[in-house]
Design a protein around this motif. Structure first.
Motif, PDB file in Angstrom:
ATOM      1  N   PRO A   1     -19.031  15.419 -14.457  1.00 50.29           N
ATOM      2  CA  PRO A   1     -20.319  15.994 -14.834  1.00 50.29           C
ATOM      3  C   PRO A   1     -20.984  16.634 -13.625  1.00 50.29           C
ATOM      4  O   PRO A   1     -20.950  16.096 -12.518  1.00 50.29           O
ATOM      5  N   ALA A   2     -21.594  17.801 -13.825  1.00 48.68           N
ATOM      6  CA  ALA A   2     -22.136  18.564 -12.710  1.00 48.68           C
ATOM      7  C   ALA A   2     -23.409  17.949 -12.139  1.00 48.68           C
ATOM      8  O   ALA A   2     -23.716  18.153 -10.965  1.00 48.68           O
ATOM      9  N   ARG A   3     -24.157  17.220 -12.933  1.00 47.24           N
ATOM     10  CA  ARG A   3     -25.433  16.693 -12.461  1.00 47.24           C
ATOM     11  C   ARG A   3     -25.400  15.162 -12.520  1.00 47.24           C
ATOM     12  O   ARG A   3     -25.882  14.551 -13.473  1.00 47.24           O
ATOM     13  N   ILE A   4     -24.798  14.566 -11.503  1.00 52.74           N
ATOM     14  CA  ILE A   4     -24.734  13.101 -11.455  1.00 52.74           C
ATOM     15  C   ILE A   4     -25.324  12.564 -10.164  1.00 52.74           C
ATOM     16  O   ILE A   4     -25.133  11.412  -9.818  1.00 52.74           O
TER      17      ILE A   4
ATOM     18  N   HIS B   1     -13.282  20.410  -8.431  1.00 53.56           N
ATOM     19  CA  HIS B   1     -13.209  21.830  -8.739  1.00 53.56           C
ATOM     20  C   HIS B   1     -13.262  22.101 -10.242  1.00 53.56           C
ATOM     21  O   HIS B   1     -13.096  23.257 -10.661  1.00 53.56           O
ATOM     22  N   TRP B   2     -13.522  21.048 -11.006  1.00 56.15           N
ATOM     23  CA  TRP B   2     -13.883  21.220 -12.421  1.00 56.15           C
ATOM     24  C   TRP B   2     -15.080  20.316 -12.703  1.00 56.15           C
ATOM     25  O   TRP B   2     -14.932  19.131 -12.916  1.00 56.15           O
ATOM     26  N   MET B   3     -16.253  20.922 -12.643  1.00 55.61           N
ATOM     27  CA  MET B   3     -17.494  20.212 -12.925  1.00 55.61           C
ATOM     28  C   MET B   3     -18.182  20.927 -14.074  1.00 55.61           C
ATOM     29  O   MET B   3     -18.307  22.154 -14.080  1.00 55.61           O
ATOM     30  N   THR B   4     -18.622  20.160 -15.060  1.00 57.01           N
ATOM     31  CA  THR B   4     -19.166  20.711 -16.296  1.00 57.01           C
ATOM     32  C   THR B   4     -20.461  19.986 -16.651  1.00 57.01           C
ATOM     33  O   THR B   4     -20.800  18.956 -16.070  1.00 57.01           O
ATOM     34  N   ALA B   5     -21.186  20.525 -17.625  1.00 55.53           N
ATOM     35  CA  ALA B   5     -22.460  19.923 -18.020  1.00 55.53           C
ATOM     36  C   ALA B   5     -22.270  18.499 -18.534  1.00 55.53           C
ATOM     37  O   ALA B   5     -23.089  17.614 -18.290  1.00 55.53           O
ATOM     38  N   GLY B   6     -21.209  18.267 -19.255  1.00 58.91           N
ATOM     39  CA  GLY B   6     -20.843  16.929 -19.730  1.00 58.91           C
ATOM     40  C   GLY B   6     -19.373  16.726 -19.474  1.00 58.91           C
ATOM     41  O   GLY B   6     -18.739  17.510 -18.765  1.00 58.91           O
ATOM     42  N   PHE B   7     -18.806  15.686 -20.056  1.00 54.55           N
ATOM     43  CA  PHE B   7     -17.371  15.446 -19.866  1.00 54.55           C
ATOM     44  C   PHE B   7     -16.549  16.410 -20.711  1.00 54.55           C
ATOM     45  O   PHE B   7     -16.825  16.621 -21.899  1.00 54.55           O
TER      46      PHE B   7
ATOM     47  N   HIS C   1     -20.631  14.605   3.914  1.00 55.50           N
ATOM     48  CA  HIS C   1     -20.671  15.239   2.594  1.00 55.50           C
ATOM     49  C   HIS C   1     -22.049  15.848   2.363  1.00 55.50           C
ATOM     50  O   HIS C   1     -22.917  15.208   1.765  1.00 55.50           O
ATOM     51  N   PRO C   2     -22.280  17.075   2.809  1.00 57.56           N
ATOM     52  CA  PRO C   2     -23.562  17.716   2.476  1.00 57.56           C
ATOM     53  C   PRO C   2     -23.821  17.750   0.975  1.00 57.56           C
ATOM     54  O   PRO C   2     -24.960  17.674   0.538  1.00 57.56           O
ATOM     55  N   THR C   3     -22.774  17.864   0.185  1.00 59.97           N
ATOM     56  CA  THR C   3     -22.846  17.669  -1.260  1.00 59.97           C
ATOM     57  C   THR C   3     -21.793  16.625  -1.628  1.00 59.97           C
ATOM     58  O   THR C   3     -20.762  16.505  -0.953  1.00 59.97           O
ATOM     59  N   PRO C   4     -22.021  15.859  -2.696  1.00 61.36           N
ATOM     60  CA  PRO C   4     -21.167  14.691  -2.942  1.00 61.36           C
ATOM     61  C   PRO C   4     -19.958  14.941  -3.825  1.00 61.36           C
ATOM     62  O   PRO C   4     -19.233  14.005  -4.146  1.00 61.36           O
ATOM     63  N   ASP C   5     -19.703  16.179  -4.222  1.00 61.03           N
ATOM     64  CA  ASP C   5     -18.675  16.415  -5.232  1.00 61.03           C
ATOM     65  C   ASP C   5     -17.285  15.947  -4.813  1.00 61.03           C
ATOM     66  O   ASP C   5     -16.516  15.450  -5.640  1.00 61.03           O
ATOM     67  N   HIS C   6     -16.934  16.087  -3.518  1.00 56.67           N
ATOM     68  CA  HIS C   6     -15.613  15.633  -3.063  1.00 56.67           C
ATOM     69  C   HIS C   6     -15.580  14.129  -2.768  1.00 56.67           C
ATOM     70  O   HIS C   6     -14.496  13.579  -2.522  1.00 56.67           O
ATOM     71  N   TRP C   7     -16.733  13.480  -2.784  1.00 51.89           N
ATOM     72  CA  TRP C   7     -16.814  12.032  -2.573  1.00 51.89           C
ATOM     73  C   TRP C   7     -16.590  11.273  -3.874  1.00 51.89           C
ATOM     74  O   TRP C   7     -15.917  10.235  -3.893  1.00 51.89           O
ATOM     75  N   TRP C   8     -17.130  11.791  -4.985  1.00 50.96           N
ATOM     76  CA  TRP C   8     -17.046  11.049  -6.249  1.00 50.96           C
ATOM     77  C   TRP C   8     -15.615  10.700  -6.667  1.00 50.96           C
ATOM     78  O   TRP C   8     -15.388   9.631  -7.247  1.00 50.96           O
TER      79      TRP C   8
END
Length: 262
Positions: A130-133, A42-48, A218-225
């Motif tokens: 990071p938002a795009r990984i 729930h905190w994803m950004t362009a970089g770290f 996981h239709p999207t991987p954000d909660h998997w990472w």
């Protein structure tokens, strides 16, 4: 030691069930950390980015759950010095992290922390994903954990907060039968962990063995990472220990939490 927490829906704050009790018992049985560092989808950004605020606010980054949940506060202090240490580690690894001296704790952080440390007396700070990984997501998430692993030497508990399954389009009414794909995916992940197959876990989404199940879970991987962040933060020679029963809520949302210790 590091920890992966299945943080469920925001209502986990009000409905701890056996999983919340298990997190509390786990924390009570161990020395209190100097701080916790939480990586949440729930905190994803362009970089770290790293939260360096001294007194983070409680962010209610959700809607439609009613005033009781909106009114909850988790007034844990931040830890700017240890947050700066995380920045230094990321910088040494070749990243270009930014300090965020304003952002508080999202619900992926404060909801599980309410069960781990209900007195809100353990400092907490967050590191963003990071938002795009997607292209190298598993390896990058694992590498982020490895970069943060030295924080353990300074008394920091690194927490990856997410879910072993997170297909919100398949949520079912309470008491409904479990979704077969969700149970199968959890069992597949646990088998990879039992085999200590770090490469298999990193490759699982979207193209590894079992990727069909992974896409369903996981239709999207954000909660998997975050699982891979916690795994990387455990260091070499880790062992995994389930924390609590880790059932499926709403038929498809895994509440499994896992502790990793070298």
């Amino acid at each position: 030691m590091s920890l992966f927490i299945g943080h469920g829906a925001p209502t986990f704050a009000l409905e701890p069930g056996p999983e919340g009790a298990a997190l509390r018992a786990w924390a009570q049985a161990r020395p209190r950390p100097a701080a916790v560092c939480v990586v949440s989808p729930h905190w994803m950004t362009a970089g770290f980015e790293v939260g360096t605020v001294a007194q983070p606010e409680t962010i209610h980054d959700f809607g439609g759950f009613g005033p009781e949940l909106e009114a909850l506060q988790y007034p844990a202090p931040g830890h700017p010095a240890l947050a700066q240490r995380a920045i230094d580690l990321l910088t040494a690894a070749g990243a270009q992290p930014r300090a965020d001296a304003h952002r508080g704790l999202d619900h992926g952080a404060w909801v599980p922390l309410m069960h781990l440390y209900p007195e809100a007396d353990v400092p907490a700070f967050q590191v963003s994903l990071p938002a795009r990984i997607d292209g190298q997501g598993g390896s990058m998430a694992f590498a982020l954990g490895r970069v943060l692993a030295p924080l353990a030497d300074e008394g920091v508990l690194v927490i990856g907060s997410g879910s072993l399954t997170h297909n919100l389009r398949d949520l079912r009414a309470p008491g409904s039968p479990e979704a077969p794909h969700a149970r199968a995916f959890v069992e597949h992940v646990m088998a990879l962990l039992a085999a200590r197959d770090e490469a298999g876990l990193q490759a699982l989404w979207p193209n590894g063995l079992g990727a069909g199940l992974a896409r369903q879970a996981h239709p999207t991987p954000d909660h998997w990472w975050p699982l891979l962040v916690a795994l990387g933060a455990a260091g070499e020679g880790w062992q995994v220990e389930p924390v609590g029963p880790g059932g499926l809520r709403y038929g498809t949302l895994s509440m499994a939490s896992l502790a990793f210790a070298a």
